[in-house]
Design a protein around this motif. Structure first.
Motif, short mmCIF file in Angstrom:
data_model
loop_
_atom_site.label_atom_id
_atom_site.label_comp_id
_atom_site.label_asym_id
_atom_site.label_seq_id
_atom_site.Cartn_x
_atom_site.Cartn_y
_atom_site.Cartn_z
N SER A 1 25.82 -24.86 -19.35
CA SER A 1 24.72 -24.17 -19.30
C SER A 1 23.64 -24.70 -20.27
O SER A 1 22.10 -24.94 -19.80
CB SER A 1 24.82 -22.80 -19.56
OG SER A 1 23.78 -22.19 -19.65
N PHE B 1 22.18 -28.06 -18.64
CA PHE B 1 21.25 -27.73 -17.45
C PHE B 1 19.88 -27.29 -17.94
O PHE B 1 18.84 -27.60 -17.44
CB PHE B 1 22.05 -26.85 -16.69
CG PHE B 1 23.06 -27.40 -15.49
CD1 PHE B 1 23.28 -28.69 -15.64
CD2 PHE B 1 23.81 -26.53 -14.84
CE1 PHE B 1 24.16 -29.23 -14.71
CE2 PHE B 1 24.74 -26.97 -14.13
CZ PHE B 1 24.84 -28.25 -14.01
N PHE C 1 17.88 -25.78 -11.53
CA PHE C 1 18.31 -26.18 -12.68
C PHE C 1 18.46 -24.86 -13.64
O PHE C 1 19.50 -24.59 -14.24
CB PHE C 1 17.73 -27.34 -13.64
CG PHE C 1 18.47 -28.61 -13.04
CD1 PHE C 1 19.51 -29.04 -13.45
CD2 PHE C 1 17.65 -29.52 -12.11
CE1 PHE C 1 20.29 -30.32 -13.05
CE2 PHE C 1 18.30 -30.56 -11.95
CZ PHE C 1 19.53 -31.17 -12.16
N SER D 1 21.88 -22.99 -14.62
CA SER D 1 22.17 -22.74 -16.14
C SER D 1 22.37 -21.32 -16.37
O SER D 1 23.59 -21.17 -16.97
CB SER D 1 20.96 -23.45 -16.93
OG SER D 1 21.19 -22.90 -18.26
#
Length: 271
Positions: free
Chosen positions: A107, A110, A137, A141
């Motif tokens: 995460s 991202f 993205f 995430s």
């Protein structure tokens, strides 16, 4: 009004993305995800004596009470750390929460990628697709983080439910501010993702609005002239004339001279 809303979306998506990146970065790097405390209950005066208390994160466990008080131990993912823990269930909790560690890291990766792409898209707004990519993205995430949080909570709940119930022992746990930061960053990243995708839709709609329609190139005929629409349609334009070389000009002149008949002689009549 449209330009104002576009600027507002640009600003809000940047702020939400920056705050989400900051919160998840702090959450991953700190060790206040879980706080646990266990001990015994004294039957004489019904007081509790704390045998062990700790707070843990994704990478480290710190003891605040018990035999290991004041000691912080790194969470070993391949070898067991040499620490003294009161009960086996507490040790199992510290082992099981490691399964959730990769998801916050993914995460974080991202959201950093989304933040960079989003800022590039704000600097160069003519590249509309960057807003859409950054929004995807941001959303990925947030989804990766929420999967990690669910695994983290379920691992702890499973071990707590399997813990034997003994009246002379007590066990308390609660989630710390690092966990709260991670949960808050999920909301911020999802909000940034939704606003980035909506910003892409608005910019794309504006591009379509100001793009000339093919019907504008059709000839406009009127009663004034038969050629009023001729120069409005590119298909009706005459092809450019290619320049003639001097040899072509001279050959044309010679052909014309050869084809011109000689002048007839004039005779005068003598009277």
């Amino acid at each position: 009004m449209s330009s104002f809303s576009t600027r507002a979306l640009t600003l809000l998506s940047s702020v939400f993305g920056a705050c989400g990146l900051l919160l998840v970065g702090v959450a991953v790097s700190t060790d206040y995800w879980l706080l646990m405390e266990e001990g015994i209950v004294l039957q004489q005066n019904q007081t509790m004596e704390v045998k062990m208390a700790l707070h843990s994160g994704l990478w480290r466990v710190c003891f605040v009470a018990g035999p290991e008080k004041g000691r912080c131990v790194a969470s070993e993912y391949f070898t067991e750390p040499e620490i003294e823990i009161t009960t086996e269930n507490t040790a199992n909790i510290l082992k099981m929460v490691r399964t959730a560690t990769p998801f916050p890291m993914v995460s974080l990766l991202f959201v950093f990628t989304a933040f960079v792409i989003s800022n590039i898209g704000h600097i160069r707004p003519q590249r509309t697709i960057l807003a859409f990519v950054s929004g995807i993205f941001f959303i990925l995430s947030g989804l990766s983080l929420v999967v990690g949080l669910v695994l983290y909570i379920s691992s702890i709940n499973d071990e707590v439910m399997n813990r034997p119930r003994e009246p002379e022992q007590f066990f308390h746990y609660h989630y710390g501010w690092s966990f709260a930061f991670a949960a808050s960053s999920f909301l911020l990243k999802e909000g940034a993702g939704v606003m980035s995708v909506y910003l892409f839709m608005k910019r794309y709609a504006e591009e379509e609005l100001y793009r000339p329609h093919p019907a504008l190139y059709r000839p406009r005929m009127s009663d004034c002239s038969d050629y009023s629409g001729q120069f409005l349609h590119p298909d009706s334009w005459a092809p450019p004339q290619r320049g003639r070389s001097p040899s072509d000009v001279s050959s044309d002149i010679s052909i014309q001279l050869n084809q011109t008949p000689p002048p007839q002689p004039t005779t005068s009549i003598l009277r």
